[in-house]
Design an enzyme around this catalytic site. Structure first.
Site, PDB file in Angstrom:
ATOM      1  N   ASP A  10       0.096  -9.850   2.938  1.00  0.00           N
ATOM      2  CA  ASP A  10      -1.193  -9.565   3.580  1.00  0.00           C
ATOM      3  C   ASP A  10      -2.369  -9.675   2.617  1.00  0.00           C
ATOM      4  O   ASP A  10      -3.503  -9.814   3.048  1.00  0.00           O
ATOM      5  CB  ASP A  10      -1.181  -8.151   4.178  1.00  0.00           C
ATOM      6  CG  ASP A  10      -0.092  -7.971   5.219  1.00  0.00           C
ATOM      7  OD1 ASP A  10       0.361  -8.987   5.775  1.00  0.00           O
ATOM      8  OD2 ASP A  10       0.307  -6.820   5.467  1.00  0.00           O
ATOM      9  N   MET A  59       0.132 -13.365  10.682  1.00  0.00           N
ATOM     10  CA  MET A  59       0.200 -11.975  10.228  1.00  0.00           C
ATOM     11  C   MET A  59      -1.004 -11.606   9.346  1.00  0.00           C
ATOM     12  O   MET A  59      -1.875 -12.415   9.080  1.00  0.00           O
ATOM     13  CB  MET A  59       1.495 -11.749   9.449  1.00  0.00           C
ATOM     14  CG  MET A  59       2.727 -11.641  10.322  1.00  0.00           C
ATOM     15  SD  MET A  59       4.211 -11.356   9.301  1.00  0.00           S
ATOM     16  CE  MET A  59       5.404 -10.923  10.570  1.00  0.00           C
ATOM     17  N   GLY A  60      -0.968 -10.371   8.847  1.00  0.00           N
ATOM     18  CA  GLY A  60      -2.020  -9.912   7.940  1.00  0.00           C
ATOM     19  C   GLY A  60      -2.520  -8.520   8.279  1.00  0.00           C
ATOM     20  O   GLY A  60      -3.517  -8.074   7.718  1.00  0.00           O
ATOM     21  N   ARG A  61      -1.859  -7.876   9.222  1.00  0.00           N
ATOM     22  CA  ARG A  61      -2.276  -6.544   9.693  1.00  0.00           C
ATOM     23  C   ARG A  61      -3.788  -6.547  10.002  1.00  0.00           C
ATOM     24  O   ARG A  61      -4.213  -7.337  10.833  1.00  0.00           O
ATOM     25  CB  ARG A  61      -1.891  -5.481   8.666  1.00  0.00           C
ATOM     26  CG  ARG A  61      -0.347  -5.429   8.557  1.00  0.00           C
ATOM     27  CD  ARG A  61       0.137  -4.035   8.298  1.00  0.00           C
ATOM     28  NE  ARG A  61      -0.109  -3.660   6.926  1.00  0.00           N
ATOM     29  CZ  ARG A  61       0.415  -2.577   6.340  1.00  0.00           C
ATOM     30  NH1 ARG A  61       1.194  -1.770   7.032  1.00  0.00           N
ATOM     31  NH2 ARG A  61       0.172  -2.308   5.084  1.00  0.00           N
ATOM     32  N   THR A 111       2.534  -8.136  -1.430  1.00  0.00           N
ATOM     33  CA  THR A 111       2.342  -8.154   0.017  1.00  0.00           C
ATOM     34  C   THR A 111       1.773  -9.499   0.435  1.00  0.00           C
ATOM     35  O   THR A 111       0.839  -9.993  -0.191  1.00  0.00           O
ATOM     36  CB  THR A 111       1.402  -7.030   0.523  1.00  0.00           C
ATOM     37  OG1 THR A 111       1.000  -7.349   1.854  1.00  0.00           O
ATOM     38  CG2 THR A 111       0.155  -6.882  -0.324  1.00  0.00           C
ATOM     39  N   ARG A 113       6.838 -14.958   6.253  1.00  0.00           N
ATOM     40  CA  ARG A 113       6.986 -14.024   5.124  1.00  0.00           C
ATOM     41  C   ARG A 113       8.321 -14.175   4.398  1.00  0.00           C
ATOM     42  O   ARG A 113       8.570 -13.472   3.419  1.00  0.00           O
ATOM     43  CB  ARG A 113       6.786 -12.582   5.585  1.00  0.00           C
ATOM     44  CG  ARG A 113       7.874 -12.044   6.471  1.00  0.00           C
ATOM     45  CD  ARG A 113       7.546 -10.628   6.930  1.00  0.00           C
ATOM     46  NE  ARG A 113       8.766 -10.000   7.411  1.00  0.00           N
ATOM     47  CZ  ARG A 113       8.821  -8.823   8.023  1.00  0.00           C
ATOM     48  NH1 ARG A 113       7.702  -8.141   8.227  1.00  0.00           N
ATOM     49  NH2 ARG A 113       9.957  -8.321   8.411  1.00  0.00           N
ATOM     50  N   ASN A 166       0.787  -1.217   0.000  1.00  0.00           N
ATOM     51  CA  ASN A 166       0.000   0.000   0.000  1.00  0.00           C
ATOM     52  C   ASN A 166       0.829   1.281   0.000  1.00  0.00           C
ATOM     53  O   ASN A 166       0.561   2.198  -0.781  1.00  0.00           O
ATOM     54  CB  ASN A 166      -0.901  -0.008   1.235  1.00  0.00           C
ATOM     55  CG  ASN A 166      -2.340  -0.283   0.843  1.00  0.00           C
ATOM     56  OD1 ASN A 166      -2.797   0.242  -0.171  1.00  0.00           O
ATOM     57  ND2 ASN A 166      -3.027  -1.091   1.608  1.00  0.00           N
TER      58      ASN A 166
END
Lengths: 405, 405
Positions: B143, B187-189, B141, B299, B112
């Site tokens: 995510d 993860m993944g915000r 990403t 990641r 982003n």
């Protein structure tokens, strides 16, 4: 005649290869009728929970899947036989359960506790003049802490996982061009073998961990702070490998120095060794710091098994059965190294009474003089054990593993 | 003419494949002289830290190594351009630095923040009537939270790591025949895409996680406790996947509900989401409970990349360069899915102004009605993205990766 196999202790990616080795030799031996598996180790014998392993494996493809499947396919337990054989009916109960299934050979695959079980059962039979059941141990532990064998099945695969992971973590940490500290906590109970394997990440030219702290030497907090501070001066990320079993100079485990840590529910917060050191660095040095636990992944990553490890593990299974067929009991099969390079080994049979309940530590001269890295001898020892990749089958994008029950 | 590539944001195993795609197309295009890499993202342009990528890659073997190497080989940064273009000299400084290197095409690979940078640079050029530099974004990403593309390079590989890891953790947890709770933080915000991929561990018949909690729905602590309690009644291990970004019904992140937790140095102890839930289960239910963070490993696990992911990532690199050669600027290349089964996609070019600074969440109807698992649509979406294994080269028992600087 029938034989029985059981597995115990913590998972490894190599523990089922030993079962495969036993199955393959048994198949070639006309005198063996059934290979039973006791479920959940010696507890499965007590509770008479058995499977006929060959009935659960329908073809060579499934046998191959068993070879690659991580963690005990027969389950495991944490059970120790009582010391006093005469006062405890459990010994005779176990012998009776085996006899009821026509079992004359019992092979127990596991670590220290399992070898203790083999030792005691063999001693009981000697004491009671029971001559028609033999007990053989086959080593297995990622911790690599068993004596009587150059190394333990399971160690090579876990070491390959750790070396690969460090090679990848290094790539991850170094994308940002600024100082940071990453502390990776590695299993091994009271021995530093697995932690040392982080150094293998340097084999293809990688920087590897900046520091490696093994639990064989008392952890000097001030030296650690100085080490980290001096490395941070170059303005780059710092990557550190630490043993879960690190103790300070007072002999206390770092993981249980609790201070006044309370969790959100008001309970004492037990942090791991890595988390303790993360907080220490944050408190004493500051800056960006993180800790990583390789946790269960380091002991069950079947997708990253060492071919050397799995092959040796299988051959040890055959060796264990052969030792019993040769009349041995109360023994553990092991590996004797003939040469580092070219790597050469032979399989040996050792008296289990000399093995059980001992702990093989990393020799102090395999640790660097600064006590924050390993020496070349350590690398020579570990390097052949992670060699070779397996031909694990993938389906739908994930590895294909088997369940026996 | 010269082109320049830079990378930014968190590492993925697929980010360098995009560079390879750019290099390969550039090689076939006689009008392109140099492909420069800016080191550490847009910061490398500001600081004029460039490499000529082809000078660092000496043969096809090394190009192949770059394809498989995880994490940005050109480094990364976390840098956001200021909003006000007129007041900030940094924009013109960037343009001047690119022009000084004869760069007419700048491709930024990232998430982003990187797409926001591409958007602003293209807008600045439009504002200032600078027509001889084009800016294209290529998504990347783990995510998977970018809009304008069906999925993001990097997601498939991280999902493959998570699915495989859950298949292996399940084997590990189930060796002991007694109740326990294992909570895995992913993860993944603020999105649950990666957490959802834990469900893919069921594709080959595995049980997979018992529960999956995505951060798209408020986390109901009481339902969670009831879920766990009811599953524990069968007397077996319980395996749970949770998003790092879980928020309670009051909208607070679980990871920052600190209570009176203090570390051993008297500082506030910030636990992760998994650790918080581990303590919650210990407090409210008791018994054996552990939490695992997949941390950086999820990641950067280049050894477990998805072939589909890496191939798409490479093709997107070529698509990005082709879009620029076709005259586009201020665009992001993306993936449009034509069909789940057979899996079919096409590459698209989307206006980056519609993409930057947005966050694509998991659709609520891809979450089960009980809100503790995913639905079949989610599986259909994810399944093709983890397909295929790479031919990563190993040497000395560990993967062979490259460093460009």
């Amino acid at each position: 005649m029938n034989i029985m196999v059981a597995q115990s202790g913590g998972p490894t990616p190599a523990i089922n290869a030993t079962v495969v080795g036993i199955l393959e030799l048994a198949k070639r031996n006309d005198s063996i009728d059934h290979v039973y598996g006791a479920l959940n180790g010696i507890e499965g014998v007590i509770n008479q929970q058995f499977i006929d392993i060959n009935q659960r494996i329908h073809n060579d493809i499934e046998l191959d899947m068993l070879f690659y499947t991580p963690a005990s396919a027969l389950g495991a337990c944490r059970y120790q036989l009582p010391e006093n054989m005469n006062d405890s009916p459990i010994y005779q109960q176990l012998i009776d359960a085996l006899k009821a299934k026509g079992v004359t050979i019992f092979i127990y695959i596991g670590g220290n506790d399992s070898m203790d079980t083999v030792k005691k059962l063999a001693q009981y039979c000697e004491l009671k003049c029971i001559e028609d059941i033999q007990f053989i141990g086959a080593p297995k532990t990622i911790d690599n802490d068993l004596v009587g064998t150059d190394h333990c099945p399971g160690f090579g695969s876990a070491a390959k996982y750790i070396a690969t992971t460090f090679a990848e973590l290094e790539k991850d940490c170094f994308v940002y061009n600024r100082p940071s500290v990453t502390i990776v906590e590695i299993m091994g109970r009271n021995t530093g073998w697995l932690t040392a394997s982080a150094a293998l990440s340097r084999l293809n030219g990688g920087k590897g961990p900046d520091f490696i702290y093994l639990c064989e030497v008392p952890f000097d907090q001030e030296q650690f702070i100085n080490d980290v501070k001096s490395k941070l001066q170059r303005g780059k990320p710092v990557l550190i490998a630490v043993s879960e079993g690190l103790k300070n100079v007072q002999g206390e485990y770092l993981s249980v120095i609790k201070g006044n840590a309370l969790d959100a529910f008001g309970h004492q917060f037990i942090s791991g060794t890595g988390k303790y050191l993360e907080n220490l660095v944050r408190h004493r040095i500051g800056g960006k710091v993180r800790s990583i636990e390789l946790n269960l992944m380091q002991r069950c990553a079947g997708h990253l098994s060492s071919k050397t490890d799995l092959n040796e593990s299988k051959l040890l299974g055959a060796k264990a059965l052969q030792a019993a067929l040769d009349g041995e009991t109360g023994k553990m099969v092991g590996i004797h190294r003939l040469s580092d390079q070219p790597y050469a080994i032979e399989f040996v049979v050792a008296d289990i009474a000399l093995i059980a309940n001992q702990e093989k530590k990393v020799p102090l001269d395999w640790i660097s003089t600064e006590r924050n890295d390993v020496s070349a001898s350590m690398i020579d020892y570990m390097k052949p054990l992670i060699e070779g990749e397996t031909k694990l089958n993938y389906r739908n994008g994930i590895p294909e593993y088997i369940s026996l029950y």
